[in-house]
Design an enzyme around this catalytic site. Structure first.
Site, PDB file in Angstrom:
ATOM      1  N   GLY A  48       0.799  -1.260   0.126  1.00 41.42           N
ATOM      2  CA  GLY A  48       0.083  -0.129   0.066  1.00 41.42           C
ATOM      3  C   GLY A  48       0.975   1.238  -0.021  1.00 41.42           C
ATOM      4  O   GLY A  48       1.860   1.219  -0.777  1.00 41.42           O
ATOM      5  N   CYS A  78       6.058  -5.239   0.443  1.00 41.29           N
ATOM      6  CA  CYS A  78       6.416  -4.055   0.133  1.00 41.29           C
ATOM      7  C   CYS A  78       6.044  -3.131   1.216  1.00 41.29           C
ATOM      8  O   CYS A  78       7.027  -2.759   2.032  1.00 41.29           O
ATOM      9  CB  CYS A  78       5.375  -3.678  -1.215  1.00 41.29           C
ATOM     10  SG  CYS A  78       6.110  -2.492  -2.238  1.00 41.29           S
ATOM     11  N   HIS A 170       5.200  -8.449  -4.882  1.00 41.54           N
ATOM     12  CA  HIS A 170       3.803  -8.740  -4.333  1.00 41.54           C
ATOM     13  C   HIS A 170       3.386 -10.207  -4.871  1.00 41.54           C
ATOM     14  O   HIS A 170       2.537 -10.398  -5.741  1.00 41.54           O
ATOM     15  CB  HIS A 170       2.792  -7.855  -5.005  1.00 41.54           C
ATOM     16  CG  HIS A 170       2.995  -6.486  -4.689  1.00 41.54           C
ATOM     17  ND1 HIS A 170       2.114  -5.897  -3.561  1.00 41.54           N
ATOM     18  CD2 HIS A 170       3.718  -5.545  -4.950  1.00 41.54           C
ATOM     19  CE1 HIS A 170       2.515  -4.864  -3.183  1.00 41.54           C
ATOM     20  NE2 HIS A 170       3.672  -4.324  -3.954  1.00 41.54           N
ATOM     21  N   GLU A 172       0.950 -11.895  -3.507  1.00 42.89           N
ATOM     22  CA  GLU A 172      -0.411 -11.953  -3.402  1.00 42.89           C
ATOM     23  C   GLU A 172      -1.120 -11.514  -4.925  1.00 42.89           C
ATOM     24  O   GLU A 172      -2.259 -11.843  -5.052  1.00 42.89           O
ATOM     25  CB  GLU A 172      -1.198 -11.108  -2.364  1.00 42.89           C
ATOM     26  CG  GLU A 172      -1.157  -9.707  -2.634  1.00 42.89           C
ATOM     27  CD  GLU A 172       0.365  -8.903  -2.323  1.00 42.89           C
ATOM     28  OE1 GLU A 172       1.205  -9.480  -2.258  1.00 42.89           O
ATOM     29  OE2 GLU A 172       0.586  -7.566  -2.487  1.00 42.89           O
TER      30      GLU A 172
HETATM   31  N1  GLN Z   1       6.199   2.896  -2.515  1.00 40.27           N
HETATM   32  C1  GLN Z   1       5.346   2.444  -1.540  1.00 40.27           C
HETATM   33  C2  GLN Z   1       5.784   2.993  -0.082  1.00 40.27           C
HETATM   34  O1  GLN Z   1       6.834   3.294   0.023  1.00 40.27           O
HETATM   35  C3  GLN Z   1       5.232   0.952  -1.226  1.00 40.27           C
HETATM   36  C4  GLN Z   1       4.502   0.313  -2.659  1.00 40.27           C
HETATM   37  C5  GLN Z   1       4.044  -1.029  -2.462  1.00 40.27           C
HETATM   38  O2  GLN Z   1       3.439  -1.299  -1.394  1.00 40.27           O
HETATM   39  N2  GLN Z   1       3.596  -1.584  -3.552  1.00 40.27           N
HETATM   40  O3  GLN Z   1       5.059   2.556   0.804  1.00 40.27           O
END
Ligand code: GLN
Length: 191
Positions: A48, A78, A170, A172
């Protein structure tokens, strides 16, 4: 056994659906409050925006509850991986500081903000794992106790340390359930 998906923001339902395919209905739940954290054996922190998820965690007291849950296995993807890090490089931003590594956010730069790559992951049987990277962070300065399970161009992208697992990509978003299965094995170890 009960595994929760932190449902504050991000790709919550994708993780939830994979867990539901692997476990019984009563073994999987969505988590929005600190009270629910104490019922869990495992927690997934989805991708996210790490600033948003971090702020909401602190606002609801979920961060403290996670940090005091000594047998809770956690899998961060992530944003989830960013939040497990000891420190974010070049930025003053909240992390849970549960794993021994540092992280650089959005480190692949604009032109390659999102890409896919086949990853060799020796702890999983079979074919390479298709890694989907979306504005992914880069893991840096991993501590001695951290096991690097996969790399992309020499940077660690899947790491494990005791009851913690972190991926900068990811799993998922694929239909490959092997990493979630691997996480469930970690959860079982700490029951
Ligand atoms: N760029 C996002 C961050 O710094 C992470 C991206 C992701 O979770 N797909 O939180």
């Amino acid at each position: 056994m009960l595994i929760g998906v932190l449902a504050l923001q991000g790709d919550v339902s994708e993780h939830f659906n994979i867990l539901r395919n692997l476990l019984a209905a009563e073994e999987v739940t969505l988590v929005k409050t600190k009270e629910r954290i104490s019922e869990l054996d495992g927690l997934i922190i989805p991708g996210g925006e790490s600033t948003t998820v971090g702020k909401l965690m602190v606002k609801y007291g979920i961060d403290k509850k996670i940090k005091s849950s000594e047998n809770l296995a956690i899998f961060g993807t992530c944003t989830g991986a960013i939040l497990l890090a000891k420190k974010i490089l070049g930025m003053k931003q909240f992390t849970l500081n549960l794993m021994d590594f540092e992280v650089e956010r959005n480190a692949y730069g604009r032109q390659r903000e999102s890409f896919e790559a086949d990853l060799a992951i020796p702890v999983l049987d079979g074919k390479p794992f298709r890694g989907i990277f979306i504005r992914a962070p880069v893991i840096k300065n991993v501590g001695k106790k951290v096991k690097v399970l996969a790399r992309y161009k020499n940077d660690p992208v899947l790491i494990e340390e005791d009851r913690f697992l972190a991926a900068t990509f990811h799993p998922e978003l694929t239909d490959d359930i092997r990493i979630h299965k691997y996480f469930i094995k970690i959860v079982r170890k700490y029951l």
